[in-house]
Design an enzyme around this catalytic site. Structure first.
Site, PDB file in Angstrom:
ATOM      1  N   VAL A  65       0.817  -1.227   0.000  1.00 47.77           N
ATOM      2  CA  VAL A  65       0.000   0.000   0.000  1.00 47.77           C
ATOM      3  C   VAL A  65       0.848   1.273   0.000  1.00 47.77           C
ATOM      4  CG1 VAL A  65      -2.135  -0.930   1.005  1.00 47.77           C
ATOM      5  CG2 VAL A  65      -0.312  -0.107   2.530  1.00 47.77           C
ATOM      6  N   ASN A  91      -7.724  -0.746   5.609  1.00 52.71           N
ATOM      7  CA  ASN A  91      -7.481  -1.587   6.790  1.00 52.71           C
ATOM      8  C   ASN A  91      -6.008  -1.908   7.021  1.00 52.71           C
ATOM      9  OD1 ASN A  91      -8.194  -3.855   8.806  1.00 52.71           O
ATOM     10  ND2 ASN A  91      -7.112  -4.945   7.176  1.00 52.71           N
ATOM     11  N   SER A 143      -7.650   3.659  16.117  1.00 51.16           N
ATOM     12  CA  SER A 143      -7.439   2.759  17.268  1.00 51.16           C
ATOM     13  C   SER A 143      -7.769   3.535  18.529  1.00 51.16           C
ATOM     14  CB  SER A 143      -5.975   2.312  17.319  1.00 51.16           C
ATOM     15  OG  SER A 143      -5.674   1.745  18.581  1.00 51.16           O
ATOM     16  N   TYR A 156       2.860   4.530  17.097  1.00 54.26           N
ATOM     17  CA  TYR A 156       1.605   3.906  16.640  1.00 54.26           C
ATOM     18  C   TYR A 156       0.409   4.777  17.050  1.00 54.26           C
ATOM     19  CZ  TYR A 156      -2.027   0.334  15.993  1.00 54.26           C
ATOM     20  OH  TYR A 156      -3.148  -0.349  15.591  1.00 54.26           O
ATOM     21  N   ALA A 158       0.382   7.991  17.576  1.00 53.55           N
ATOM     22  CA  ALA A 158       0.385   9.200  16.736  1.00 53.55           C
ATOM     23  C   ALA A 158      -0.158   8.897  15.347  1.00 53.55           C
ATOM     24  CB  ALA A 158       1.800   9.766  16.640  1.00 53.55           C
ATOM     25  N   LYS A 160      -2.291   6.563  14.484  1.00 55.30           N
ATOM     26  CA  LYS A 160      -3.735   6.303  14.516  1.00 55.30           C
ATOM     27  C   LYS A 160      -4.518   7.572  14.901  1.00 55.30           C
ATOM     28  CE  LYS A 160      -3.705   2.098  13.074  1.00 55.30           C
ATOM     29  NZ  LYS A 160      -4.365   1.737  11.805  1.00 55.30           N
ATOM     30  N   ILE A 189      -8.224  -6.306  19.792  1.00 54.35           N
ATOM     31  CA  ILE A 189      -8.899  -7.246  18.890  1.00 54.35           C
ATOM     32  C   ILE A 189      -7.974  -8.446  18.653  1.00 54.35           C
ATOM     33  CG2 ILE A 189     -10.080  -7.536  16.678  1.00 54.35           C
ATOM     34  CD1 ILE A 189     -11.349  -5.335  18.483  1.00 54.35           C
TER      35      ILE A 189
HETATM   36  N1  LIG Z   1      -5.819  -5.974  16.358  1.00 56.41           N
HETATM   37  C1  LIG Z   1      -6.021  -4.913  17.112  1.00 56.41           C
HETATM   38  O1  LIG Z   1      -6.083  -4.999  18.355  1.00 56.41           O
HETATM   39  C2  LIG Z   1      -6.217  -3.556  16.471  1.00 56.41           C
HETATM   40  C3  LIG Z   1      -6.658  -2.506  17.287  1.00 56.41           C
HETATM   41  C4  LIG Z   1      -6.842  -1.246  16.735  1.00 56.41           C
HETATM   42  C5  LIG Z   1      -6.598  -1.044  15.387  1.00 56.41           C
HETATM   43  N2  LIG Z   1      -6.165  -2.081  14.613  1.00 56.41           N
HETATM   44  C6  LIG Z   1      -5.910  -1.799  13.202  1.00 56.41           C
HETATM   45  O2  LIG Z   1      -6.700  -2.665  12.417  1.00 56.41           O
HETATM   46  C7  LIG Z   1      -6.073  -2.871  11.157  1.00 56.41           C
HETATM   47  C8  LIG Z   1      -5.982  -4.372  10.894  1.00 56.41           C
HETATM   48  O3  LIG Z   1      -5.225  -4.936  11.956  1.00 56.41           O
HETATM   49  P1  LIG Z   1      -5.168  -6.497  12.269  1.00 56.41           P
HETATM   50  O4  LIG Z   1      -5.168  -6.602  13.733  1.00 56.41           O
HETATM   51  O5  LIG Z   1      -6.152  -7.238  11.474  1.00 56.41           O
HETATM   52  O6  LIG Z   1      -3.681  -6.779  11.756  1.00 56.41           O
HETATM   53  P2  LIG Z   1      -3.006  -8.055  11.045  1.00 56.41           P
HETATM   54  O7  LIG Z   1      -3.668  -9.305  11.493  1.00 56.41           O
HETATM   55  O8  LIG Z   1      -1.549  -7.855  11.271  1.00 56.41           O
HETATM   56  O9  LIG Z   1      -3.361  -7.809   9.508  1.00 56.41           O
HETATM   57  C9  LIG Z   1      -2.864  -6.698   8.833  1.00 56.41           C
HETATM   58  C10 LIG Z   1      -2.985  -6.913   7.351  1.00 56.41           C
HETATM   59  O10 LIG Z   1      -2.431  -5.765   6.681  1.00 56.41           O
HETATM   60  C11 LIG Z   1      -1.530  -6.206   5.695  1.00 56.41           C
HETATM   61  N3  LIG Z   1      -0.460  -5.231   5.457  1.00 56.41           N
HETATM   62  C12 LIG Z   1       0.425  -4.739   6.342  1.00 56.41           C
HETATM   63  N4  LIG Z   1       1.281  -3.915   5.740  1.00 56.41           N
HETATM   64  C13 LIG Z   1       0.916  -3.864   4.439  1.00 56.41           C
HETATM   65  C14 LIG Z   1       1.417  -3.184   3.306  1.00 56.41           C
HETATM   66  N5  LIG Z   1       2.469  -2.356   3.371  1.00 56.41           N
HETATM   67  N6  LIG Z   1       0.793  -3.365   2.110  1.00 56.41           N
HETATM   68  C15 LIG Z   1      -0.275  -4.192   2.016  1.00 56.41           C
HETATM   69  N7  LIG Z   1      -0.783  -4.872   3.043  1.00 56.41           N
HETATM   70  C16 LIG Z   1      -0.187  -4.715   4.246  1.00 56.41           C
HETATM   71  C17 LIG Z   1      -0.968  -7.502   6.253  1.00 56.41           C
HETATM   72  O11 LIG Z   1      -0.373  -8.251   5.209  1.00 56.41           O
HETATM   73  P3  LIG Z   1       0.719  -9.400   5.518  1.00 56.41           P
HETATM   74  O12 LIG Z   1      -0.051 -10.526   6.113  1.00 56.41           O
HETATM   75  O13 LIG Z   1       1.299  -9.714   4.174  1.00 56.41           O
HETATM   76  O14 LIG Z   1       1.709  -8.801   6.456  1.00 56.41           O
HETATM   77  C18 LIG Z   1      -2.207  -8.130   6.865  1.00 56.41           C
HETATM   78  O15 LIG Z   1      -2.975  -8.816   5.918  1.00 56.41           O
HETATM   79  C19 LIG Z   1      -4.715  -2.181  11.240  1.00 56.41           C
HETATM   80  O16 LIG Z   1      -4.791  -0.911  10.640  1.00 56.41           O
HETATM   81  C20 LIG Z   1      -4.490  -2.044  12.735  1.00 56.41           C
HETATM   82  O17 LIG Z   1      -3.628  -0.997  13.052  1.00 56.41           O
HETATM   83  C21 LIG Z   1      -5.972  -3.334  15.119  1.00 56.41           C
END
Ligand SMILES: NC(=O)c1ccc[n+]([C@@H]2O[C@H](COP(=O)([O-])OP(=O)(O)OC[C@H]3O[C@@H](n4cnc5c(N)ncnc54)[C@H](OP(=O)(O)O)[C@@H]3O)[C@@H](O)[C@H]2O)c1
Length: 248
Positions: A65, A91, A143, A156, A158, A160, A189
């Site tokens: 991305v 996302n 977040s 992180y 900052a 978000k 999550i």
């Molecule tokens: N989990 C939580 O507690 C939480 C809380 C608040 C906010 N969030 C936010 O929610 C969103 C999703 O998080 P998640 O927990 O589902 O994370 P995750 O399980 O780590 O999944 C993140 C996804 O983003 C992809 N990705 C990362 N860098 C990328 C790049 N440069 N180009 C294309 N794809 C990329 C990853 O691909 P790869 O598999 O190839 O690395 C993965 O499929 C994020 O923005 C995160 O900051 C999560």
């Protein structure tokens, strides 16, 4: 009848976690999907599942991305394939932590490149299609720490916080074009991103969640269905918390 019948939706980072569950829920609601991820082939299992279970019209797009030209090419292929884009879910994101004094330039740039600059770029690209059709819903993932801040997570948090601010700014600018821009602010999550902090830390943080459990990706995906659908047709510039009443 699904809530997203015939809506053309693009979800970044759909290979796992929140993005993958969102793709499943959107498919269940009848969406036409473009799902993106980083690693070639990583979306194969999801594509197979969605086609078999929901007969979804789903196209995988593999790109980083942060690569502007690749992101542009992805939007162009949506335009070529379906001529419109109704929903963009920004996302893809990463969490990299370090305490103040130990934050290096690489960490700083990696986090902001993916979590902030790529989101702005995708909004600009999506706007080109959505403005022409005078409709669209853009959903960003902030977040709870972007709103409250967290010790050890300056960068992180900052990034978000920037997502929350840019969501509100974009909502103001794009409302006259019929485009809604909202964000969600998840708490803890249960995904790979969270598991990376380790079980002890998760259990410690869980004590601050009044509902007493981790959120599951489906808890986020359900809210994203609402924001993507016409049910939220008069909702824009909002940051919706999904945190089980957590404190940071
Ligand atoms: N989990 C939580 O507690 C939480 C809380 C608040 C906010 N969030 C936010 O929610 C969103 C999703 O998080 P998640 O927990 O589902 O994370 P995750 O399980 O780590 O999944 C993140 C996804 O983003 C992809 N990705 C990362 N860098 C990328 C790049 N440069 N180009 C294309 N794809 C990329 C990853 O691909 P790869 O598999 O190839 O690395 C993965 O499929 C994020 O923005 C995160 O900051 C999560």
């Amino acid at each position: 009848m699904g809530l997203l019948d015939s809506k053309v939706c693009l979800i970044t980072g759909a290979g796992r976690g929140i993005g993958r569950e969102t793709a499943r829920r959107f498919a269940e609601e009848g969406a036409i999907l473009y799902v993106t991820d980083y690693l070639e082939g990583s979306l194969d299992p999801l594509i197979g599942e969605l086609k078999e279970k929901y007969h979804t019209d789903v196209t995988p797009l593999y790109f980083d991305v942060t690569e502007e030209s690749a992101a542009k090419a992805a939007i162009m292929s949506v335009k070529k394939g379906h001529g419109r884009l109704d929903v963009l879910v920004n996302n893809a994101g990463i969490m990299r932590d370090n305490v103040i004094g130990m934050i290096g330039q690489k960490l700083l740039h990696d986090v902001f490149d993916i979590n902030v600059f790529a989101v702005i770029n995708m909004i600009q690209l999506a706007n080109k299609l959505m403005s022409r059709q005078r409709s669209g819903s853009i959903i960003n993932i902030s977040s709870i720490v972007g709103l409250e801040g967290a010790a050890g997570q300056l960068v992180y948090s900052a990034s978000k916080g920037a997502v929350a601010a840019l969501t509100k700014a974009a909502a103001k600018e794009l409302a006259p074009n019929g485009i809604r821009v909202n964000a969600v602010a998840p708490g803890l999550i249960n995904t790979g991103l969270l598991q990376a902090i380790g079980e002890n830390k998760i259990q410690e943080n869980l004590k601050n969640v009044k509902m007493g459990r981790l959120g599951e990706p489906i808890d986020v995906a359900n809210v994203l269905v609402f924001l993507a659908s016409d049910l939220s047709g008069y909702v824009t510039g909002e940051i919706i918390g999904i945190d089980g009443e957590a404190t940071v």
